[in-house]
Write an enzyme that holds these catalytic residues in place. Structure first.
Site, PDB file in Angstrom:
ATOM      1  N   ALA A  72       0.929  -1.346   0.094  1.00  0.00           N
ATOM      2  CA  ALA A  72       0.146  -0.039  -0.116  1.00  0.00           C
ATOM      3  C   ALA A  72       0.826   1.281  -0.092  1.00  0.00           C
ATOM      4  CB  ALA A  72      -1.113   0.009   1.273  1.00  0.00           C
ATOM      5  N   GLY A 117       0.626  -5.643   0.452  1.00  0.00           N
ATOM      6  CA  GLY A 117      -0.275  -5.640  -0.493  1.00  0.00           C
ATOM      7  C   GLY A 117       0.415  -6.290  -1.918  1.00  0.00           C
ATOM      8  N   GLU A 120       0.272  -9.575  -1.347  1.00  0.00           N
ATOM      9  CA  GLU A 120      -0.908 -10.257  -1.732  1.00  0.00           C
ATOM     10  C   GLU A 120      -1.460 -10.351  -3.031  1.00  0.00           C
ATOM     11  OE1 GLU A 120      -3.423  -8.962   2.294  1.00  0.00           O
ATOM     12  OE2 GLU A 120      -2.462  -7.226   1.161  1.00  0.00           O
ATOM     13  N   GLU A 140       2.107  -5.966   7.789  1.00  0.00           N
ATOM     14  CA  GLU A 140       0.991  -5.141   8.224  1.00  0.00           C
ATOM     15  C   GLU A 140       0.888  -4.817   9.661  1.00  0.00           C
ATOM     16  OE1 GLU A 140      -0.270  -6.205   4.293  1.00  0.00           O
ATOM     17  OE2 GLU A 140       0.826  -7.216   5.716  1.00  0.00           O
TER      18      GLU A 140
END
Length: 266
Positions: A72, A117, A120, A140
């Protein structure tokens, strides 16, 4: 091999290599950090690819030399109010689910950092090809949040609940060799070869029936986690969807005539 290129916004580009689509993250100045704009573009690109019956395999790549995706965009996140963050959430989710729900087989080509992310997005793919520079992880909790792009659900499906818990709770980064040993990535290739090897693998997969590939992916995805009897029903439904298809008829004919199949894709 025919190649075409289509850009989605400023940060995502789709290149076509025959029946293989390359979905490239192209925000090099920020190591492909997932901003709202990148997320919107990735979601739009996935919508287009999902509707394209000519695409048999999609390969997720990066144009940055030292990173797949660092996750992110925390600089953008820091500038958002709570209300703005709530409004941004569906945009972010659509990017990750867009990759996850692509109906054809997907391969991530990973080098350098694939964190948060970024990892992910790779986990959302069916297969992950990585080179020795790859560093993966879900950090995270070290910044006060949790994996929110599917990580808490996709990682245990890959490596089991306890291993996923250790990786999420420690927020540690995992280098390529250990990542391969743990099953965080599926294939370790020579340095700098992740994209080429992933595209080559995609080409081998794309030689098979597009109807069969999509049905097989559907059975694998929908059947995972079900008890055996329910899983076999999922498989039977997928089999019935292909058993009377043009691809099945062509595949049998090509086998008997000892020639390469010419898949109608229906």
């Amino acid at each position: 091999m025919t190649e075409t290129e289509q850009r989605f916004g400023e940060f995502v580009v789709v290149r076509r290599h025959g029946h293989v689509a390359e979905l490239a993250l192209d925000r090099p100045k920020a190591m492909n950090a997932v901003s709202s704009e990148l997320a919107r573009s990735l979601g739009a690109a996935c919508d287009a690819l999902g509707a394209d019956r000519d695409v048999r395999v999609t390969v997720l790549t990066s144009t940055h030399a030292r990173a797949f995706c660092v996750g992110a965009d925390l600089k953008e996140r820091n500038s958002l109010s709570d209300a703005e963050l709530v409004r941004q959430r569906p945009t972010a989710r659509a990017a990750y689910t867009g990759v996850l729900e692509l109906p054809m087989p997907t391969i991530a080509a990973v080098h350098g950092y694939a964190l948060g992310g970024g990892f992910e997005l790779a986990l959302a793919c069916d297969l992950i090809v990585a080179d020795p520079t790859a560093v993966v992880g879900l950090p995270e909790v070290s910044v006060g949040v949790i994996p929110g792009g599917g990580g808490t659900q996709l990682l245990p499906r890959r490596v089991g609940a306890a291993r996923a818990a250790e990786l999420v709770f420690t927020a540690r980064r995992v280098a390529a060799a250990e990542a391969a040993a743990l099953g965080l990535v599926d294939q370790l290739v020579d340095e700098g070869a992740d994209r080429d090897e992933a595209l080559a693998l995609a080409g081998r997969i794309a030689a098979n029936s597009p109807v069969g590939l999509r049905a097989a992916k559907r059975a694998l995805r929908l059947g995972h986690g079900l008890d055996l009897r329910a899983g076999l029903e999922v498989e039977d439904a997928a089999w019935r969807s292909v058993a009377f298809s043009g691809d099945r008829a062509e595949g049998v004919a090509a086998f008997n005539e000892k020639r390469a199949p010419r898949w109608p894709g229906e």
